[in-house]
Design an enzyme around this catalytic site. Structure first.
Site, PDB file in Angstrom:
ATOM      1  N   ALA A  17       0.590  -1.255   0.196  1.00  0.00           N
ATOM      2  CA  ALA A  17      -0.079  -0.076  -0.047  1.00  0.00           C
ATOM      3  C   ALA A  17       0.982   1.335  -0.116  1.00  0.00           C
ATOM      4  O   ALA A  17       0.619   2.311  -0.666  1.00  0.00           O
ATOM      5  CB  ALA A  17      -0.912  -0.042   1.373  1.00  0.00           C
ATOM      6  N   SER A  40       9.647   0.606   8.897  1.00  0.00           N
ATOM      7  CA  SER A  40      10.444   0.115   9.684  1.00  0.00           C
ATOM      8  C   SER A  40      10.840  -1.390   9.419  1.00  0.00           C
ATOM      9  O   SER A  40       9.962  -2.111   9.389  1.00  0.00           O
ATOM     10  CB  SER A  40       9.908   0.030  11.054  1.00  0.00           C
ATOM     11  OG  SER A  40      10.449  -0.830  11.885  1.00  0.00           O
ATOM     12  N   ALA A  51      -1.894 -11.996  -5.840  1.00  0.00           N
ATOM     13  CA  ALA A  51      -2.932 -12.087  -7.269  1.00  0.00           C
ATOM     14  C   ALA A  51      -3.529 -10.968  -7.079  1.00  0.00           C
ATOM     15  O   ALA A  51      -4.227 -10.111  -6.031  1.00  0.00           O
ATOM     16  CB  ALA A  51      -3.808 -13.300  -6.913  1.00  0.00           C
ATOM     17  N   LYS A  79      -2.950 -14.091 -14.963  1.00  0.00           N
ATOM     18  CA  LYS A  79      -4.283 -14.561 -14.202  1.00  0.00           C
ATOM     19  C   LYS A  79      -5.472 -14.420 -15.219  1.00  0.00           C
ATOM     20  O   LYS A  79      -5.799 -13.053 -15.283  1.00  0.00           O
ATOM     21  CB  LYS A  79      -4.241 -13.920 -12.993  1.00  0.00           C
ATOM     22  CG  LYS A  79      -5.518 -14.303 -11.907  1.00  0.00           C
ATOM     23  CD  LYS A  79      -5.679 -13.566 -10.825  1.00  0.00           C
ATOM     24  CE  LYS A  79      -7.015 -14.100 -10.195  1.00  0.00           C
ATOM     25  NZ  LYS A  79      -6.903 -13.167  -8.874  1.00  0.00           N
ATOM     26  N   LEU A 335      -4.136  -2.303   4.404  1.00  0.00           N
ATOM     27  CA  LEU A 335      -4.808  -2.827   5.449  1.00  0.00           C
ATOM     28  C   LEU A 335      -5.004  -1.882   6.629  1.00  0.00           C
ATOM     29  O   LEU A 335      -6.119  -2.411   7.484  1.00  0.00           O
ATOM     30  CB  LEU A 335      -3.747  -4.118   6.025  1.00  0.00           C
ATOM     31  CG  LEU A 335      -3.291  -5.217   4.990  1.00  0.00           C
ATOM     32  CD1 LEU A 335      -2.333  -5.840   5.339  1.00  0.00           C
ATOM     33  CD2 LEU A 335      -4.728  -5.785   4.546  1.00  0.00           C
ATOM     34  N   THR A 346      -8.828  -8.886  -3.804  1.00  0.00           N
ATOM     35  CA  THR A 346      -9.564  -7.367  -4.066  1.00  0.00           C
ATOM     36  C   THR A 346      -8.794  -6.308  -3.189  1.00  0.00           C
ATOM     37  O   THR A 346      -8.981  -5.225  -3.367  1.00  0.00           O
ATOM     38  CB  THR A 346     -11.157  -7.466  -3.206  1.00  0.00           C
ATOM     39  OG1 THR A 346     -11.042  -8.457  -2.369  1.00  0.00           O
ATOM     40  CG2 THR A 346     -11.960  -7.940  -4.489  1.00  0.00           C
ATOM     41  N   ILE A 348      -5.636  -5.263  -3.276  1.00  0.00           N
ATOM     42  CA  ILE A 348      -4.802  -4.447  -4.148  1.00  0.00           C
ATOM     43  C   ILE A 348      -5.623  -3.502  -5.004  1.00  0.00           C
ATOM     44  O   ILE A 348      -5.483  -2.454  -5.322  1.00  0.00           O
ATOM     45  CB  ILE A 348      -3.704  -5.324  -4.967  1.00  0.00           C
ATOM     46  CG1 ILE A 348      -2.691  -5.873  -3.906  1.00  0.00           C
ATOM     47  CG2 ILE A 348      -3.166  -4.528  -6.188  1.00  0.00           C
ATOM     48  CD1 ILE A 348      -1.760  -6.895  -4.584  1.00  0.00           C
ATOM     49  N   GLY A 437     -17.103  -1.943  -8.900  1.00  0.00           N
ATOM     50  CA  GLY A 437     -16.997  -3.455  -8.318  1.00  0.00           C
ATOM     51  C   GLY A 437     -17.073  -4.503  -9.542  1.00  0.00           C
ATOM     52  O   GLY A 437     -17.051  -3.979 -10.714  1.00  0.00           O
TER      53      GLY A 437
HETATM   54  C1  LIG Z   1      -3.344 -13.980   3.972  1.00  0.00           C
HETATM   55  C2  LIG Z   1      -3.665 -13.042   2.941  1.00  0.00           C
HETATM   56  C3  LIG Z   1      -3.537 -13.082   1.536  1.00  0.00           C
HETATM   57  C4  LIG Z   1      -3.545 -12.079   0.902  1.00  0.00           C
HETATM   58  N1  LIG Z   1      -3.648 -12.173  -0.604  1.00  0.00           N
HETATM   59  C5  LIG Z   1      -4.052 -11.146  -1.258  1.00  0.00           C
HETATM   60  C6  LIG Z   1      -3.901 -11.526  -2.636  1.00  0.00           C
HETATM   61  O1  LIG Z   1      -3.879 -12.314  -3.332  1.00  0.00           O
HETATM   62  N2  LIG Z   1      -4.207 -10.165  -3.453  1.00  0.00           N
HETATM   63  C7  LIG Z   1      -4.462  -9.053  -2.921  1.00  0.00           C
HETATM   64  O2  LIG Z   1      -4.834  -8.008  -3.626  1.00  0.00           O
HETATM   65  N3  LIG Z   1      -4.298  -8.608  -1.693  1.00  0.00           N
HETATM   66  C8  LIG Z   1      -4.107  -9.767  -0.959  1.00  0.00           C
HETATM   67  N4  LIG Z   1      -3.733  -9.485   0.547  1.00  0.00           N
HETATM   68  C9  LIG Z   1      -3.961  -8.320   1.089  1.00  0.00           C
HETATM   69  C10 LIG Z   1      -2.504  -7.673   0.871  1.00  0.00           C
HETATM   70  O3  LIG Z   1      -1.493  -8.379   1.332  1.00  0.00           O
HETATM   71  C11 LIG Z   1      -2.343  -6.035   1.443  1.00  0.00           C
HETATM   72  O4  LIG Z   1      -3.390  -5.362   0.868  1.00  0.00           O
HETATM   73  C12 LIG Z   1      -1.265  -5.406   0.934  1.00  0.00           C
HETATM   74  O5  LIG Z   1       0.017  -6.220   1.286  1.00  0.00           O
HETATM   75  C13 LIG Z   1      -1.139  -4.151   1.474  1.00  0.00           C
HETATM   76  O6  LIG Z   1      -0.266  -4.288   2.757  1.00  0.00           O
HETATM   77  P1  LIG Z   1      -0.168  -2.882   3.675  1.00  0.00           P
HETATM   78  O7  LIG Z   1       0.898  -2.125   2.738  1.00  0.00           O
HETATM   79  O8  LIG Z   1      -1.459  -2.135   3.965  1.00  0.00           O
HETATM   80  O9  LIG Z   1       0.479  -3.375   5.159  1.00  0.00           O
HETATM   81  P2  LIG Z   1       2.051  -4.007   5.327  1.00  0.00           P
HETATM   82  O10 LIG Z   1       2.376  -4.840   4.293  1.00  0.00           O
HETATM   83  O11 LIG Z   1       1.620  -4.590   6.898  1.00  0.00           O
HETATM   84  O12 LIG Z   1       2.913  -2.737   5.512  1.00  0.00           O
HETATM   85  C14 LIG Z   1       2.752  -1.994   6.989  1.00  0.00           C
HETATM   86  C15 LIG Z   1       4.056  -1.188   6.592  1.00  0.00           C
HETATM   87  O13 LIG Z   1       3.817  -0.155   7.746  1.00  0.00           O
HETATM   88  C16 LIG Z   1       5.293  -0.315   8.472  1.00  0.00           C
HETATM   89  N5  LIG Z   1       4.946   0.137   9.832  1.00  0.00           N
HETATM   90  C17 LIG Z   1       4.053  -0.429  10.564  1.00  0.00           C
HETATM   91  N6  LIG Z   1       4.158   0.384  11.926  1.00  0.00           N
HETATM   92  C18 LIG Z   1       5.358   1.083  11.896  1.00  0.00           C
HETATM   93  C19 LIG Z   1       5.915   1.892  12.919  1.00  0.00           C
HETATM   94  N7  LIG Z   1       5.654   1.990  13.919  1.00  0.00           N
HETATM   95  N8  LIG Z   1       7.033   2.600  12.349  1.00  0.00           N
HETATM   96  C20 LIG Z   1       7.587   2.385  11.177  1.00  0.00           C
HETATM   97  N9  LIG Z   1       6.859   1.750  10.381  1.00  0.00           N
HETATM   98  C21 LIG Z   1       5.879   1.118  10.444  1.00  0.00           C
HETATM   99  C22 LIG Z   1       5.810  -1.661   8.158  1.00  0.00           C
HETATM  100  O14 LIG Z   1       7.267  -1.465   8.397  1.00  0.00           O
HETATM  101  C23 LIG Z   1       5.328  -1.733   6.713  1.00  0.00           C
HETATM  102  O15 LIG Z   1       6.383  -1.154   5.938  1.00  0.00           O
HETATM  103  C24 LIG Z   1      -3.514 -10.694   1.584  1.00  0.00           C
HETATM  104  C25 LIG Z   1      -3.732 -10.583   2.854  1.00  0.00           C
HETATM  105  C26 LIG Z   1      -3.639 -11.594   3.713  1.00  0.00           C
HETATM  106  C27 LIG Z   1      -3.581 -11.346   4.993  1.00  0.00           C
END
Ligand SMILES: Cc1cc2nc3c(=O)[nH]c(=O)nc-3n(C[C@H](O)[C@H](O)[C@H](O)COP(=O)(O)OP(=O)(O)OC[C@H]3O[C@@H](n4cnc5c(N)ncnc54)[C@H](O)[C@@H]3O)c2cc1C
Length: 504
Positions: A17, A40, A51, A79, A335, A346, A348, A437
């Site tokens: 994200a 971090s 995916a 895909k 997230l 969904t 991404i 959607g």
């Molecule tokens: C089991 C599973 C399967 C998935 N499969 C899919 C899929 O097939 N297709 C799809 O579209 N999505 C999928 N997703 C969702 C997808 O993984 C996430 O939407 C995507 O990775 C985005 O994550 P994020 O960047 O929001 O959070 P994260 O990857 O958790 O990143 C959080 C970031 O915040 C930083 N951070 C947090 N706290 C601090 C702090 N105190 N100080 C400094 N930095 C901090 C961390 O270092 C990290 O860089 C899946 C999710 C899960 C749980």
């Protein structure tokens, strides 16, 4: 009134994200505002999310990303949709493809004609036979859609399977080249204006402060800014989506690369199988209320089609969404804004929508609340329509072989989804509540795949000559088969440099 432009944007989090937000902001705002991303390594990223939906192509294309380069560097495969196994009932198999079931005929959607034909002809093949991506997937074939040859050759779309870590790194390089700054450090404090509550800076453990005017919270499930500092609140949807855990493990590739994700329903959840160029990603999404972690681990490892390349990694989540993802001068994306399990890939896509909306509604330092209201309205609709679509997969089950499936069959569902199911069951009609959607063919594929056969069809379809309609369907099926027969094997297409050509 004069605009007071934002000069400093701070993104908290460097997962998918964070970098998906940083890349277009760096591209669009170069010279106007600085983009600083804090991450971090101690906390790390979720590291799954392999995916996508076809919309990911449009996100990449807007950045000017070369698809050949992207496919090579993220070890991606193509895909065409998702194969569902044992959903609805054990032994069931159907495909949710990225494409329609042929063109509209006499102004009516093809599934209406098919419903009429299925009543008139005893052995009418399944509707899936008129879905180009489903037939390509069945034959393990792939080419890019050919827009210069309208007809069956462009009647499908595609997304990707890729290595999530490599995708984030790809976008990081892109953003850094366009002037974004990356700061490594652990955020331990959030400073807010004493009167307005607006976020003014984040504080790092080593004493550094990073000031900004717009803060984008991409900190993952915890929601460091949007929840810990701004208390946006969270709607918990676990009652309708009881899965709250996942185990993920890569395994060695199968001999042939499948151009689709596979989802296999299990006793208390489901398994995903995602083929990449160098390995296969696997996971078990399950409800800890209905099975143990050990049992879930065994189910995952028994379902692999190659040697496990690592120990399974455990993840926990609470399905739902942040009540407001834009609060004051903070916008939550990824997230931190919410999570619905990855059954239809969904997340991404929701990041793409949020980033696109933020650019579209980009504020100045006045942060007019109308902008936040509009952003929150769109995102609420998007998350809720994804929720409904996923709940449908569970609710429409005839499985009674485990407590989990009996719970799903009996659970109450949102009125919006109840209306969509009833409308289809009674009349064959689909209503689209979220224009961004899933489209009509996706609903038709899932509803029919899960065993909902409409009691009626569009009465106006009776106005067309039955034999002619039958002939049209027979001809179309032959055209699809002939076109697919000429296509290369998906694995060969991925491996041949000429195969990874730019999207048509
Ligand atoms: C089991 C599973 C399967 C998935 N499969 C899919 C899929 O097939 N297709 C799809 O579209 N999505 C999928 N997703 C969702 C997808 O993984 C996430 O939407 C995507 O990775 C985005 O994550 P994020 O960047 O929001 O959070 P994260 O990857 O958790 O990143 C959080 C970031 O915040 C930083 N951070 C947090 N706290 C601090 C702090 N105190 N100080 C400094 N930095 C901090 C961390 O270092 C990290 O860089 C899946 C999710 C899960 C749980």
């Amino acid at each position: 009134m004069d605009n007071t432009p934002i000069r400093r944007i701070v993104i908290v989090g460097g997962g998918t994200a964070g970098w998906m937000a940083a890349a277009p902001l760096a591209q669009r705002l170069a010279g106007q505002a600085s983009v600083t991303l804090v991450e971090s390594p101690e906390i790390g990223t979720i590291g799954v999310g392999e995916a996508t939906l076809p919309t990911n192509r449009f996100y990449n294309a807007a950045l000017g990303i070369d698809q050949d380069d992207f496919v090579a560097r993220t070890r991606a495969t193509y895909k065409l949709g998702i194969e569902f196994k044992d959903w609805g009932h054990v032994g069931n198999r159907f495909f949710h493809g990225f494409g329609d079931f042929g063109p509209a005929l006499a102004g009516r959607t093809p599934h209406m004609h098919w419903l009429r034909l299925a009543r008139a002809f005893e052995h009418m093949p399944a509707l899936e036979n008129w879905s180009m991506p489903s037939i390509m997937a069945r034959e393990l074939k792939f080419v890019l859609p050919n827009k210069s040859q309208p007809g069956v050759s462009d009647s499908f779309s595609y997304g990707f399977h890729f290595d999530a870590g490599l995708y984030a790194a790809y976008l990081r390089d892109y953003a850094l080249k366009r002037g974004a700054q990356r700061v490594e450090g652990m955020i331990v404090g959030v400073e807010q204006h004493p009167d307005t509550g607006f976020i003014t800076a984040v504080r790092l453990r080593d004493g550094r402060r990073i000031e900004g005017e717009l803060f984008i919270d991409c900190s993952g499930f915890r929601g460091l800014l949007i929840e810990d500092a701004l208390h946006a609140g969270y709607d918990d949807w676990s009652a309708q989506l009881p899965c709250n855990s996942a185990l993920a493990v890569p395994c060695a590739s199968a001999p042939r690369l499948t151009p689709y994700t596979r989802s296999t329903a299990k006793e208390a959840g489901w398994l995903w199988r995602i083929p990449l160029q160098h390995r296969t990603g696997n996971g078990h999404v399950y409800s800890s209320g209905f099975t143990s972690d050990d049992q879930a681990r065994d189910t995952l490892l028994q379902g692999l089609d190659g040697a496990a390349l690592d120990e399974p990694r455990q993840l926990r989540f609470v399905t739902g969404r942040r009540r407001k993802s834009w609060v004051k001068n903070c916008v939550a994306i990824g997230l931190s804004a919410g999570f619905v399990e990855p059954l239809e890939s969904t997340s991404i896509n929701l990041i793409e929508t949020a980033v696109g909306k933020l650019v579209e509604l980009f504020p100045d330092r006045d942060f007019r609340p109308e902008l936040a209201d509009e952003f929150n309205r769109v995102m609420a609709l998007r998350y809720e329509s994804v929720r409904d679509f996923i709940v449908m997969h569970y609710k429409l089950t005839a499985r009674a072989d485990s407590e989990f499936w009996r719970y799903c069959a009996a659970m109450p569902i949102p009125d919006s989804l109840r209306h969509q199911i009833d409308l289809f069951r009674e009349t064959g009609r689909i209503t689209i509540l979220d224009p961004e959607g899933f489209a009509e063919p996706s609903f038709v594929a899932m509803l029919m795949g899960l065993g909902v056969v409409p009691k009626r069809y569009d009465p106006l379809a009776d106005g067309d000559d039955l034999r002619q309609v039958h002939g049209h369907f027979a001809g179309l099926r032959e055209m699809i088969a002939a076109a697919v027969a000429k296509m290369p094997d998906h694995g060969d297409f991925v491996r041949t440099p000429a195969g990874t050509g730019k999207a048509a």
